[in-house]
Motif scaffolding. Structure first.
Motif, short mmCIF file in Angstrom:
data_model
loop_
_atom_site.label_atom_id
_atom_site.label_comp_id
_atom_site.label_asym_id
_atom_site.label_seq_id
_atom_site.Cartn_x
_atom_site.Cartn_y
_atom_site.Cartn_z
N GLU A 43 0.75 2.49 -5.68
CA GLU A 43 0.21 3.04 -4.43
C GLU A 43 1.26 3.82 -3.63
O GLU A 43 0.96 4.88 -3.08
CB GLU A 43 -0.37 1.91 -3.57
CG GLU A 43 -1.14 2.40 -2.37
CD GLU A 43 -2.38 3.22 -2.72
OE1 GLU A 43 -2.73 4.11 -1.93
OE2 GLU A 43 -2.98 2.99 -3.78
N ASN A 44 2.49 3.34 -3.59
CA ASN A 44 3.53 4.07 -2.84
C ASN A 44 3.98 5.33 -3.56
O ASN A 44 4.68 6.15 -2.99
CB ASN A 44 4.72 3.16 -2.54
CG ASN A 44 5.40 2.67 -3.79
OD1 ASN A 44 4.82 2.65 -4.86
ND2 ASN A 44 6.64 2.26 -3.66
N ASN A 84 1.67 7.37 -4.99
CA ASN A 84 0.52 8.26 -4.99
C ASN A 84 0.87 9.60 -4.37
O ASN A 84 1.60 9.67 -3.38
CB ASN A 84 -0.64 7.63 -4.21
CG ASN A 84 -1.86 7.47 -5.04
OD1 ASN A 84 -2.00 8.09 -6.10
ND2 ASN A 84 -2.77 6.64 -4.57
N GLN A 97 0.76 12.89 -2.21
CA GLN A 97 0.28 13.30 -0.89
C GLN A 97 0.46 14.81 -0.79
O GLN A 97 1.34 15.29 -0.09
CB GLN A 97 1.06 12.57 0.21
CG GLN A 97 0.98 11.07 0.17
CD GLN A 97 -0.42 10.56 0.41
OE1 GLN A 97 -1.16 11.12 1.18
NE2 GLN A 97 -0.78 9.48 -0.27
N THR A 155 0.45 18.76 -0.12
CA THR A 155 0.34 19.59 1.09
C THR A 155 0.05 21.04 0.76
O THR A 155 -0.23 21.81 1.66
CB THR A 155 1.64 19.50 1.91
OG1 THR A 155 2.72 19.92 1.09
CG2 THR A 155 1.87 18.10 2.42
N ASP A 202 3.64 17.05 -9.51
CA ASP A 202 2.37 16.90 -8.80
C ASP A 202 1.57 18.18 -8.94
O ASP A 202 2.13 19.28 -8.92
CB ASP A 202 2.61 16.65 -7.31
CG ASP A 202 3.27 15.33 -7.04
OD1 ASP A 202 2.64 14.30 -7.29
OD2 ASP A 202 4.42 15.34 -6.57
N THR A 257 -6.31 15.85 -7.74
CA THR A 257 -4.86 15.67 -7.77
C THR A 257 -4.46 15.05 -9.10
O THR A 257 -5.19 14.23 -9.65
CB THR A 257 -4.43 14.70 -6.64
OG1 THR A 257 -4.92 15.17 -5.40
CG2 THR A 257 -2.93 14.56 -6.56
N ASP A 278 -10.07 7.36 6.34
CA ASP A 278 -8.99 7.81 7.23
C ASP A 278 -9.48 7.79 8.66
O ASP A 278 -10.59 8.23 8.94
CB ASP A 278 -8.56 9.24 6.89
CG ASP A 278 -7.72 9.30 5.65
OD1 ASP A 278 -6.86 8.43 5.48
OD2 ASP A 278 -7.92 10.24 4.86
N ASN A 333 -7.69 9.37 11.66
CA ASN A 333 -6.52 10.10 12.14
C ASN A 333 -6.17 9.79 13.58
O ASN A 333 -5.01 9.76 13.96
CB ASN A 333 -6.73 11.61 11.97
CG ASN A 333 -6.74 12.00 10.51
OD1 ASN A 333 -6.14 11.33 9.67
ND2 ASN A 333 -7.45 13.06 10.19
N GLN A 352 -5.26 4.25 7.63
CA GLN A 352 -5.95 4.57 6.39
C GLN A 352 -6.25 3.26 5.66
O GLN A 352 -5.36 2.42 5.51
CB GLN A 352 -5.10 5.47 5.50
CG GLN A 352 -5.82 5.87 4.22
CD GLN A 352 -4.93 6.68 3.30
OE1 GLN A 352 -3.91 6.19 2.84
NE2 GLN A 352 -5.33 7.91 3.05
N THR A 359 -7.90 1.73 2.10
CA THR A 359 -8.29 2.06 0.74
C THR A 359 -8.81 0.82 0.05
O THR A 359 -8.21 -0.26 0.14
CB THR A 359 -7.08 2.61 -0.06
OG1 THR A 359 -6.56 3.74 0.61
CG2 THR A 359 -7.49 2.99 -1.47
N LYS A 403 -3.00 0.92 5.73
CA LYS A 403 -1.83 1.61 6.27
C LYS A 403 -2.10 1.91 7.74
O LYS A 403 -3.18 2.38 8.09
CB LYS A 403 -1.58 2.93 5.53
CG LYS A 403 -1.22 2.76 4.09
CD LYS A 403 -1.02 4.12 3.44
CE LYS A 403 -0.73 3.98 1.95
NZ LYS A 403 -0.63 5.30 1.30
#
Length: 184
Positions: free
Chosen positions: A22-23, A25, A27, A29, A60, A67, A133, A135, A140, A142, A177
């Motif tokens: 999970e850490n 994963n 992200q 941009t 990535d 993704t 999410d 914001n 977050q 999951t 999170k």
């Protein structure tokens, strides 16, 4: 005694056999490919001799919705001429976004670590992930469920032979999170 009393025990069992990804994963941009590579050499001589090499990489890909990522790591080291590190880790994952809240994912993973007596661990699996999410609250949540095939070979301790295990496992996990301040 009622079975409901045992339910918390099921929730708290660690997944010691599988790396928490999970850490790692992605992200993303920006659209397209991105990545990084790392290499480290260590050499110490004198009262304590140490030689080591560490290599790591990540690639990535982001399409705007879907993704994919690959993470790799290799480590080898010796102290006073005796091997004290030798491990490999590879993980690849494809995440197919169906909606903003739900996605399918598939992964493969390979591990080897001489000092855990792990000669080989190969995993392949699929799952479904729900993400919520918020914001405004900087949160977050999951929830995911999946199934994976594992093939593992563990080095035996004399006089026992190597132990091999092949199985299909289910997995279920929740990740929460929450950003507690502006600096995290």
């Amino acid at each position: 005694m009622k079975l409901i009393h045992y339910f918390p025990l099921l929730l708290s069992l660690p997944a010691a056999a599988v790396v928490n990804i999970e850490n790692m994963n992605a992200q993303p941009t920006r659209i397209g490919w991105s990545g990084l590579a790392e290499a480290a050499l260590e050499a110490r001589y004198g009262n304590s001799e140490r030689e080591a090499i560490k290599l790591a990489g990540r690639a990535d890909w982001f399409s705007g919705e879907d993704t994919a990522f690959i993470v790799s790591a290799y480590e080898y080291g010796q102290s006073a001429g005796v091997k004290d590190a030798d491990s490999i880790f590879l993980h690849g994952r494809y995440i197919d976004a169906q909606t903003r809240l739900m996605s399918y994912e598939a992964f493969v993973q390979h591990e080897q670590n001489d000092f855990l007596r792990l000669k080989r661990r190969d995993l392949a699996g699929v799952g479904i992930r729900f993400v919520r999410d918020d914001n405004e609250a900087k949160m977050q949540n999951t929830f995911a469920v999946g199934v994976f095939h594992a093939d593992e070979l563990v080095e035996g301790v004399e006089p026992e032979p190597d132990q091999s295990e092949t199985a299909i496992y289910g997995n279920l996990y929740c990740v929460f999170k929450w950003q507690i301040n502006e600096n995290t």
